[in-house]
Design a protein around this motif. Structure first.
Motif, PDB file in Angstrom:
ATOM      1  N   ASN A 145      -3.528  -6.223  -2.295  1.00  0.00           N
ATOM      2  CA  ASN A 145      -3.642  -7.198  -3.373  1.00  0.00           C
ATOM      3  C   ASN A 145      -3.975  -8.586  -2.869  1.00  0.00           C
ATOM      4  O   ASN A 145      -4.690  -9.325  -3.538  1.00  0.00           O
ATOM      5  CB  ASN A 145      -2.334  -7.243  -4.179  1.00  0.00           C
ATOM      6  CG  ASN A 145      -2.259  -6.112  -5.176  1.00  0.00           C
ATOM      7  OD1 ASN A 145      -3.276  -5.730  -5.734  1.00  0.00           O
ATOM      8  ND2 ASN A 145      -1.087  -5.572  -5.367  1.00  0.00           N
ATOM      9  N   GLN A 165      -3.500   0.293  -5.102  1.00  0.00           N
ATOM     10  CA  GLN A 165      -3.156   1.333  -6.082  1.00  0.00           C
ATOM     11  C   GLN A 165      -2.508   2.535  -5.393  1.00  0.00           C
ATOM     12  O   GLN A 165      -1.571   3.132  -5.921  1.00  0.00           O
ATOM     13  CB  GLN A 165      -4.405   1.791  -6.835  1.00  0.00           C
ATOM     14  CG  GLN A 165      -5.175   0.692  -7.523  1.00  0.00           C
ATOM     15  CD  GLN A 165      -4.658   0.365  -8.902  1.00  0.00           C
ATOM     16  OE1 GLN A 165      -3.782   1.027  -9.394  1.00  0.00           O
ATOM     17  NE2 GLN A 165      -5.187  -0.668  -9.515  1.00  0.00           N
ATOM     18  N   TYR A 190       1.044   1.843  -4.877  1.00  0.00           N
ATOM     19  CA  TYR A 190       1.914   2.106  -6.036  1.00  0.00           C
ATOM     20  C   TYR A 190       2.267   3.590  -6.098  1.00  0.00           C
ATOM     21  O   TYR A 190       3.405   3.969  -6.347  1.00  0.00           O
ATOM     22  CB  TYR A 190       1.234   1.709  -7.353  1.00  0.00           C
ATOM     23  CG  TYR A 190       0.748   0.291  -7.444  1.00  0.00           C
ATOM     24  CD1 TYR A 190       1.461  -0.751  -6.873  1.00  0.00           C
ATOM     25  CD2 TYR A 190      -0.431  -0.021  -8.110  1.00  0.00           C
ATOM     26  CE1 TYR A 190       1.004  -2.052  -6.969  1.00  0.00           C
ATOM     27  CE2 TYR A 190      -0.888  -1.311  -8.200  1.00  0.00           C
ATOM     28  CZ  TYR A 190      -0.168  -2.329  -7.627  1.00  0.00           C
ATOM     29  OH  TYR A 190      -0.623  -3.604  -7.715  1.00  0.00           O
ATOM     30  N   LYS A 229       1.268   2.905 -14.786  1.00  0.00           N
ATOM     31  CA  LYS A 229       1.949   2.022 -13.843  1.00  0.00           C
ATOM     32  C   LYS A 229       3.417   1.854 -14.224  1.00  0.00           C
ATOM     33  O   LYS A 229       4.306   1.883 -13.375  1.00  0.00           O
ATOM     34  CB  LYS A 229       1.251   0.661 -13.825  1.00  0.00           C
ATOM     35  CG  LYS A 229       1.312  -0.028 -12.486  1.00  0.00           C
ATOM     36  CD  LYS A 229       0.569  -1.334 -12.526  1.00  0.00           C
ATOM     37  CE  LYS A 229      -0.673  -1.294 -11.695  1.00  0.00           C
ATOM     38  NZ  LYS A 229      -1.404  -2.555 -11.692  1.00  0.00           N
ATOM     39  N   SER A 248       1.578  -6.561  -8.295  1.00  0.00           N
ATOM     40  CA  SER A 248       0.681  -6.135  -9.363  1.00  0.00           C
ATOM     41  C   SER A 248       0.419  -7.262 -10.347  1.00  0.00           C
ATOM     42  O   SER A 248      -0.655  -7.350 -10.936  1.00  0.00           O
ATOM     43  CB  SER A 248       1.243  -4.884 -10.008  1.00  0.00           C
ATOM     44  OG  SER A 248       1.338  -4.999 -11.356  1.00  0.00           O
TER      45      SER A 248
END
Lengths: 100, 486
Positions: free
Chosen positions: B290, B310, B313, B396, B419
């Motif tokens: 990120n 991603q 996550y 998410k 995020s």
């Protein structure tokens, strides 16, 4: 020293040689050979374990790895030939157009 | 590997989707060779073959096949949806892209299909051998697909970089597998699970080395930090639809394979530090992905870093394997396939020399010139950043909720904070789309009927899952329940 340890050390050494080779060598063919070394170290490991455990699984696995390594080498060589056609060199460092 | 009985009843039904894709790929190559005048039809035929594959799921037999090495069940069907969906979207996007780039040939789609077969093998493999064979089938197809524009230096370079990294990672995975085989006396995941479930089992340093090697190898394939540096380069150089496909489908396949392996190791995980390693990989991926994405102006590089985040996550949910975790990963991969391929799809329509980077300036003011394509990109960006009412938000939310329920509150918090930071670079794209003036000599958007159809599928899918997720949730939870019930 038990027999299996000797085989494990051999395969560990070969794997390390391959690993270091991939990292420090710049010639693509040499890098490809080092990758093959890594895979063959795995084969020694599998056959040694298979012998000790008395199961055939490891040897079946080895046959498949040899086949896979051949396929990978074929595609790898094709990529190297294309690299040579585009840049007249097979040095890994030649390919450095992409970086942010 | 118990080889008797070699073939169970209905084995052909068990591998029907794979068979359809294998034979379909061969047919396309022959079609290409014998009907060179009809080459423009290869794209539509490929879509039909993928749809046939999806349809053949109806006849799939459930159970364990090929001497306990191949398991077909609910969860593999859910993941098959992801693979086929990614394949169809990529085919639709490629049909126009290849025509514009002047590439003809059915072998492009054939490789895409065989790669999908590899992923299905990874998802269904109940033996490390099958998982690795699937992984290799997939990797070899990707090597060729990445270098498909072989006259372009960047494409060749992407292929070369992925080849070096991929082969290197394969070496790690295989070495780890060999060590696991030596310790657990089998490569079959069910036998390994029984070995790990034995209360007397001691965790030797050898096993830890094996786990680290395995995680390093799969980390490369997943582009988890710190094994991610190949991803931005490869995505930037690759043919854009392939980059989109590569960022989605192989990751899903690797995740389901890892879920099986982690589930087998379940009983010993509390007494080891193995999951701490995985947790660190997830945290590093989220932070690095990120934060570096913010600095990127090249759209494909930005999406590459966003992809690293991603996967971070998704890795959070893997820390504790339970029904919710598996279901949330399954749903996330489907949504991720829709939104990421949609975003890459719009980028693939930018009609400019593929050797040059596709930057934010290329899409400036697109919202007024091509409203539909701009809308598609905007929706994908909203979904990637996890804003409601898109599928990205639902999936998410589910991932983070699962993590909190499993007691990983700290890591989930890092995920939520990073995020929120990611919203900046996703919405910057939307800002460029609608708030910037388009410059003179702006890059054209060249979207044919197929690519536009792919974008429509993406938008509809994202909103459908975002607004009405219940059926998918039920299906995924039930499938996860069946997987873990053993």
């Amino acid at each position: 020293m038990p027999e299996i340890d000797a085989w494990l050390m051999l395969s560990g050494t070969i794997f390390t040689v391959g690993l270091v080779g991939v990292i420090i060598r710049r010639n693509m063919i040499t890098v490809l050979m080092c990758i093959e070394l890594m895979l063959n170290a795995v084969n020694i490991n599998l056959v040694a374990f298979s012998h000790r455990l008395g199961s055939l699984e490891g040897q079946v696995f080895t046959i498949f790895i040899i086949t896979v390594a051949a396929g990978e080498a074929a595609v790898g060589l094709a990529i190297i030939i294309q690299l040579y056609r585009l840049r007249s060199s097979i040095n890994v460092d030649e390919a450095r157009e992409l970086n942010g | 590997m118990n080889l008797t009985p070699l073939l169970e009843a209905h084995w052909i039904n068990a591998i029907l989707p794979e068979l359809v894709l294998c034979i379909g790929g061969m047919f396309l190559i022959l079609f290409d060779a014998f009907a060179p005048k009809a080459r423009s039809l290869t794209g539509p035929i490929a879509v039909v073959i993928f749809i046939l594959c999806a349809w053949s799921q109806r006849f799939v037999a459930v159970g364990t096949f090929f001497g306990g090495t191949y398991e077909v069940g609910g969860i593999t069907r859910v993941f098959d949806i992801t693979f086929v969906l990614a394949g169809i979207l990529c085919t639709l996007l490629s049909a126009d892209y290849l025509e514009r780039e002047g590439i003809t040939g059915g072998e492009f789609y054939a490789l895409l299909m065989w790669g999908t077969v590899g992923m299905m093998m990874m998802a269904k493999g109940l033996d490390l051998l099958i998982i690795i064979l699937g992984l290799e089938l997939l990797s070899i197809c990707i090597f060729v697909l990445l270098g498909f524009q072989r006259r372009l230096p960047v494409s060749n370079e992407a292929s070369l970089k992925y080849f070096l990294m991929g082969a290197f990672a394969t070496g790690f995975i295989l070495y780890g597998t060999a060590l696991f085989y030596g310790a657990t006396e089998s490569t079959n995941i069910n036998v390994m699970a029984r070995w790990f479930a034995n209360p007397d089992v001691t965790i030797t340093p050898l096993l830890t080395v094996a786990f680290v090697l395995l995680m390093a190898g799969f980390g490369f394939k997943l582009a988890l930090a710190p094994f991610h540096p190949w991803a931005p380069d490869v995505y930037q150089g690759a043919p854009t639809p392939v980059a989109g496909w590569l960022s989605v489908a192989p990751k899903a396949a690797t995740l389901i394979a890892l879920i099986r392996i982690f589930h087998a190791m379940g009983p010993v995980l509390p007494q080891t530090k193995w999951m701490t390693i995985v947790a660190w990989l997830a945290v590093l991926s989220m932070i690095i992905g990120n934060s570096v994405a913010i600095a990127q102006r090249d759209l494909k590089r930005m999406l590459a870093y966003s992809g690293i985040a991603q996967v971070g996550y998704m890795t959070i949910a893997m820390l504790t394997i339970n029904e919710d975790a598996v279901a949330s990963i399954a749903i996330y991969t489907i949504v991720y396939a829709l939104m990421n391929l949609g975003a890459f799809g719009v980028i693939s329509m930018l009609a400019k020399n593929q050797n040059d980077p596709q930057t934010l300036d290329d899409i400036a003011g697109l919202g007024w010139r091509r409203p539909f394509h701009a809308l598609a990109l905007a929706v994908c960006m909203f979904s990637l950043s996890g804003l409601p009412p898109t599928g990205g938000f639902v999936s998410k939310f589910y991932i983070f909720r699962t993590a909190v329920q499993s007691g990983h509150t700290g890591i989930a918090l890092i995920g939520i904070i990073t995020s929120i930071a990611s919203v900046y670079y996703y919405l910057r794209v939307v800002y460029y789309l609608y708030m910037k003036e388009s410059a003179e000599g702006q890059t054209r958007i060249d979207g044919g009927i197929f690519a536009t159809g792919a974008l429509a599928i993406s938008i509809i899918g994202i909103f459908l899952i975002g607004i009405w997720p219940t059926p998918l949730f039920h299906a995924a939870s039930y499938a996860a329940h069946l997987l873990l019930a053993r």
